[in-house]
Design a protein around this motif. Structure first.
Motif, PDB file in Angstrom:
ATOM      1  N   ALA A 424       0.843  -1.205   0.000  1.00 18.06           N
ATOM      2  CA  ALA A 424       0.000   0.000   0.000  1.00 18.06           C
ATOM      3  C   ALA A 424       0.874   1.248   0.000  1.00 18.06           C
ATOM      4  N   ASP A 425       0.473   2.232  -0.788  1.00 18.30           N
ATOM      5  CA  ASP A 425       1.292   3.435  -0.942  1.00 18.30           C
ATOM      6  C   ASP A 425       1.541   4.125   0.399  1.00 18.30           C
ATOM      7  N   TYR A 426       0.526   4.136   1.263  1.00 14.35           N
ATOM      8  CA  TYR A 426       0.708   4.810   2.554  1.00 14.35           C
ATOM      9  C   TYR A 426       1.767   4.101   3.384  1.00 14.35           C
ATOM     10  N   LEU A 427       1.742   2.767   3.404  1.00 11.14           N
ATOM     11  CA  LEU A 427       2.746   2.030   4.164  1.00 11.14           C
ATOM     12  C   LEU A 427       4.118   2.137   3.509  1.00 11.14           C
ATOM     13  N   ASP A 428       4.145   2.245   2.195  1.00 11.65           N
ATOM     14  CA  ASP A 428       5.406   2.490   1.494  1.00 11.65           C
ATOM     15  C   ASP A 428       6.034   3.786   2.001  1.00 11.65           C
ATOM     16  N   GLN A 429       5.239   4.839   2.045  1.00  9.08           N
ATOM     17  CA  GLN A 429       5.749   6.126   2.518  1.00  9.08           C
ATOM     18  C   GLN A 429       6.090   6.069   4.005  1.00  9.08           C
ATOM     19  N   HIS A 430       5.276   5.392   4.779  1.00  8.78           N
ATOM     20  CA  HIS A 430       5.534   5.259   6.221  1.00  8.78           C
ATOM     21  C   HIS A 430       6.859   4.539   6.458  1.00  8.78           C
ATOM     22  N   GLY A 431       7.134   3.505   5.679  1.00  7.71           N
ATOM     23  CA  GLY A 431       8.387   2.778   5.827  1.00  7.71           C
ATOM     24  C   GLY A 431       9.593   3.624   5.484  1.00  7.71           C
ATOM     25  N   ARG A 432       9.489   4.452   4.450  1.00 13.85           N
ATOM     26  CA  ARG A 432      10.609   5.320   4.074  1.00 13.85           C
ATOM     27  C   ARG A 432      10.924   6.317   5.195  1.00 13.85           C
ATOM     28  N   THR A 433       9.895   6.722   5.928  1.00 12.32           N
ATOM     29  CA  THR A 433      10.102   7.701   6.998  1.00 12.32           C
ATOM     30  C   THR A 433      10.619   7.061   8.281  1.00 12.32           C
ATOM     31  N   THR A 434      10.020   5.948   8.670  1.00  9.25           N
ATOM     32  CA  THR A 434      10.314   5.373   9.981  1.00  9.25           C
ATOM     33  C   THR A 434      11.455   4.367   9.962  1.00  9.25           C
ATOM     34  N   ARG A 435      11.810   3.823   8.794  1.00 11.65           N
ATOM     35  CA  ARG A 435      12.822   2.773   8.742  1.00 11.65           C
ATOM     36  C   ARG A 435      14.090   3.226   8.017  1.00 11.65           C
ATOM     37  N   GLN A 436      14.257   4.517   7.835  1.00 15.51           N
ATOM     38  CA  GLN A 436      15.390   4.991   7.049  1.00 15.51           C
ATOM     39  C   GLN A 436      16.736   4.686   7.696  1.00 15.51           C
ATOM     40  N   ALA A 437      16.753   4.524   9.018  1.00 14.24           N
ATOM     41  CA  ALA A 437      18.011   4.215   9.695  1.00 14.24           C
ATOM     42  C   ALA A 437      18.217   2.715   9.891  1.00 14.24           C
ATOM     43  N   GLN A 438      17.264   1.889   9.400  1.00 11.74           N
ATOM     44  CA  GLN A 438      17.351   0.448   9.596  1.00 11.74           C
ATOM     45  C   GLN A 438      18.077  -0.207   8.420  1.00 11.74           C
ATOM     46  N   CYS A 439      18.936  -1.183   8.737  1.00 14.74           N
ATOM     47  CA  CYS A 439      19.582  -1.981   7.694  1.00 14.74           C
ATOM     48  C   CYS A 439      18.899  -3.343   7.642  1.00 14.74           C
ATOM     49  N   PRO A 440      18.452  -3.781   6.474  1.00 11.02           N
ATOM     50  CA  PRO A 440      17.764  -5.075   6.390  1.00 11.02           C
ATOM     51  C   PRO A 440      18.658  -6.209   6.868  1.00 11.02           C
ATOM     52  N   PRO A 441      18.052  -7.276   7.418  1.00  6.82           N
ATOM     53  CA  PRO A 441      18.840  -8.409   7.902  1.00  6.82           C
ATOM     54  C   PRO A 441      19.340  -9.289   6.761  1.00  6.82           C
ATOM     55  N   ALA A 442      20.096 -10.324   7.123  1.00  9.89           N
ATOM     56  CA  ALA A 442      20.740 -11.173   6.112  1.00  9.89           C
ATOM     57  C   ALA A 442      19.738 -11.861   5.203  1.00  9.89           C
ATOM     58  N   SER A 443      18.580 -12.275   5.769  1.00  7.05           N
ATOM     59  CA  SER A 443      17.603 -12.981   4.933  1.00  7.05           C
ATOM     60  C   SER A 443      17.104 -12.104   3.792  1.00  7.05           C
ATOM     61  N   PHE A 444      17.066 -10.791   4.005  1.00  7.39           N
ATOM     62  CA  PHE A 444      16.624  -9.874   2.954  1.00  7.39           C
ATOM     63  C   PHE A 444      17.576  -9.922   1.761  1.00  7.39           C
ATOM     64  N   TRP A 445      18.879  -9.803   2.022  1.00 10.97           N
ATOM     65  CA  TRP A 445      19.852  -9.767   0.931  1.00 10.97           C
ATOM     66  C   TRP A 445      19.906 -11.118   0.212  1.00 10.97           C
ATOM     67  N   GLU A 446      19.814 -12.190   0.976  1.00 11.52           N
ATOM     68  CA  GLU A 446      19.851 -13.511   0.347  1.00 11.52           C
ATOM     69  C   GLU A 446      18.614 -13.730  -0.526  1.00 11.52           C
TER      70      GLU A 446
END
Length: 673
Positions: A424-446
């Motif tokens: 959802a576009d709203y959650l997309d925007q919410h994630g960009r704002t609230t998770r900008q300092a987060q680095c995805p875990p290893a499972s994401f990159w794999e």
């Protein structure tokens, strides 16, 4: 006494008939609550219609009970004098009338501050002009009814609220029947309404839909609209299209007609509401956003298709679903948020989301996963909220359009990725704002390396991995992007080869990138030639870049002159923006873009002077990069550490690399070596 006698006879009749109240309600075609209130000693007198229906079902003398009801109702009416149904419009909160909240707002700025519901500025549309004309006529003493018909969250209820504001100034009442049920409340009090009252029938299917009471309510409203002693009144309602279609449909010959009175009541009294904002409405919304309406400004960044009201209505519920969902559903959403903010396209593969979500779960949540957790999580995220939005919805591939006469290819070159989902576009925007300092875990990159196949996605994630010091994943993602046909990853891989001393490998990759049209790769080849002492070869490549045959010195001089002229124009443009209220001062990214252009051509002093015009952490990092490129390693280290002292994770990552030491030529040793 009359009311007590009426209730005694009804109770005795119920016992004699050996019926429960539920059975009596079913046979009398009344609601169970209506029957309960009719015999409840603490309730108001039942209506004549209720008494007649109960008397006929219990085989009691109808006229005698109606006489008792009339006497009781007269006493009840005397008791209720001065307590007409409804209250002044100005005393209503629009949210209590079921206007959808558009988003929570903090009252104050302290932690734990209370939340209050707010409404965005209102954007009038064509149907509002029709409603305004109706209200004008009502103020002249005529009665009207309008039912707004539209899909979920298209602005029906808000339009009604805005329409009655002129009547609020004139002291009108507003009555919203809903207790004990909407239909029962309407039947009980419609006869007690006085003139200058708005009857609020939001979600009118609750009043008009049930066949046992809908027809009676329709008849009572028709009586209210047509009798002179009731004028003026205004009946406002809302309906979803499929309800309106059902009520207005003519029955088949010989079939029962459950909505005949409702159909007659609605004829000529419905008003369609469009799904989207037209161009005029979007311009009005943009003007309100420019004047400071934060809710509209946020919605306009997402509602590119004009579905502004749906976005506003769905946003609070989407956020609630994310914050209160199951651990598995939240993990899937956070994997989708990280993918979108790091550059993956709109459509996310099902398999990628499943594998990526694993490391977003803590150990306890992971241990509690059931065998069907995938199906349960995706089913949870597919349930829609207001405005037909879902946190994560399945999307289908549209058929490809071909021009007339073109030949359908035998096989498609697009990889088959299975089911695809869109956040959802709203959650997309919410994630960009609230998770900008987060680095995805290893499972994401794999999962990205395993399941993503589009070159743009892989290129973007490789850059994201590089900037987050996930150098191995950046390396592997770039190779996968090249295998998929990308040319954008060639130059970064070549630069790594060059940095670690593999000049032959670097030159080969630079040439592949140059053959694909990269001017930057040509410049890198020229730089390598110049560094090795092959000035003629470097000049030949520079001539190829300039495409004019002029010498390297002439090209550099002409370029520098043009750059400084362009810089002067940009500075004047920035000064103009600074005094323009609509734009405000130039954004930091403006200065950074110009400074990078200058530093790319060696004008490090000019680049750093521009960066001093801004004062945030990002420009400190950029100044450090400029110092590093110019060879001032101690100055770069000092700036990196200043930025790191502010708590910036990226600056901290740059600062901690300096103890690795320098190469013999003074170049900082790259972390990936």
């Amino acid at each position: 006494m009359a009311l007590s006698e009426l209730r005694k006879r009804l109770t005795d009749g119920l016992a004699h008939a050996r019926l429960t109240k539920t059975q009596l309600a079913r046979q009398a075609k009344l609601g169970r609550t209506t029957v309960q209130q009719a015999v409840n000693t603490n309730a108001a007198a039942p209506t004549a219609e209720t008494v007649a229906a109960l008397a006929r079902t219990l085989r009691l003398p109808v006229q005698e009970l109606l006489d008792l009801q009339r006497t009781a109702a007269g006493a009840d009416s005397t008791r209720k004098q001065g307590q007409d149904p409804g209250k002044p419009i100005s005393e209503w909160d629009p949210h209590d009338l079921e206007v959808h909240p558009a988003g929570p707002a903090l009252r104050g700025h302290a932690t734990g501050a209370a939340m209050e519901r707010v409404l965005p500025g209102y954007v009038p549309r064509n149907h509002d002009r029709v409603l305004a004309d109706v209200v004008d006529d009502v103020e002249q003493g005529h009665s009207h009814m309008v039912v707004l018909v539209g899909s979920s969250s298209t602005g029906k209820t808000r339009a009604c609220w805005e329409a009655v504001q002129p009547l609020a100034q004139a002291g009108w009442l507003l009555w919203h029947p809903f207790d004990p049920t909407r239909a029962e409340a309407a039947l009980d009090d419609l006869q007690h309404l006085r003139p200058h009252t708005v009857i609020w029938l939001n979600e009118a299917q609750h009043y008009l839909g049930p066949p046992d009471v809908g027809e009676r309510i329709a008849a009572a409203i028709h009586d209210l609209l047509t009798k002179p002693q009731h004028k003026p009144v205004l009946v406002l309602g809302t309906l979803w299209p499929h309800f309106a279609t059902d009520y207005m449909a003519l029955p088949a010959p010989g079939a029962p007609d459950p909505h005949s009175r409702v159909r007659e009541l609605l004829a000529g009294r419905t008003l369609a509401i469009p799904e989207t904002f037209d161009t005029e409405a979007l311009c009005t919304a943009a003007a309100l956003a420019e004047d400071g309406d934060r809710l509209l400004a946020d919605a306009l960044t997402r509602a590119a298709d004009g579905r502004v009201t749906q976005d506003l209505a769905g946003a609070p519920e989407l956020l609630r679903r994310y914050e209160t969902g199951t651990a598995a559903a939240r993990a899937v959403l956070e994997a989708a948020m990280d993918a979108r903010r790091l550059g993956v396209g709109l459509h996310l593969p099902h398999a990628f989301l499943i594998d990526a979500a694993i490391d977003y779960l803590c150990d306890q949540d992971y241990d509690e996963l059931t065998e069907d957790w995938v199906e349960s999580a995706f089913a949870e995220l597919a349930r829609v909220v207001h405005g037909k939005q879902a946190p994560l919805r399945r999307v289908g591939a549209r058929p490809r359009r071909r021009s007339p006469g073109s030949v359908q290819p035998a096989t498609a070159n697009v990889p088959v990725l299975g089911q695809m989902f869109r956040l959802a576009d709203y959650l997309d925007q919410h994630g960009r704002t609230t998770r900008q300092a987060q680095c995805p875990p290893a499972s994401f990159w794999e999962a990205a390396y395993t399941h993503l196949a589009h070159t743009d996605d892989l290129d973007n994630l490789a850059e994201a991995a590089q900037s987050r010091f996930r150098y191995q994943w950046a390396h592997h993602l770039r190779h996968r992007a090249i295998d998929a046909g990308s040319t954008n990853s060639l130059a970064p891989l070549a630069w790594i080869r060059e940095t670690v001393g593999d000049h032959d490998g670097a030159e080969a990759l630079y040439r592949r990138a140059a053959d694909a049209g990269s001017v930057g790769a040509l410049a890198a080849l020229a730089r390598m030639r110049k560094k090795s002492g092959d000035h003629d070869g470097a000049n030949a490549i520079y001539r190829k870049i300039t495409d004019s045959g002029e010498s390297l010195t002439e090209a550099l001089s002409r370029r520098d002159a043009n750059l400084h002229a362009a810089l002067a124009k940009l500075s004047r443009f920035a000064a103009a923006l600074s005094v323009t209220r609509a734009w405000g001062p130039p954004h930091t990214s403006f200065w950074m873009a110009v400074s990078r252009s200058l530093s790319a051509f060696g004008d490090y002093d000019g680049a750093e002077s521009l960066l001093r015009r801004a004062s945030d952490v990002g420009t400190l990092i950029e100044q450090a990069r400029v110092r590093e490129m110019s060879g001032d390693h101690s100055g770069a280290e000092a700036l990196y550490r200043r930025a790191a002292d502010t708590g910036d994770a990226e600056a901290h990552g740059f600062a901690v690399r300096w103890p690795y030491g320098l190469d013999p030529d003074g170049t900082p040793t790259p972390p990936w070596t």
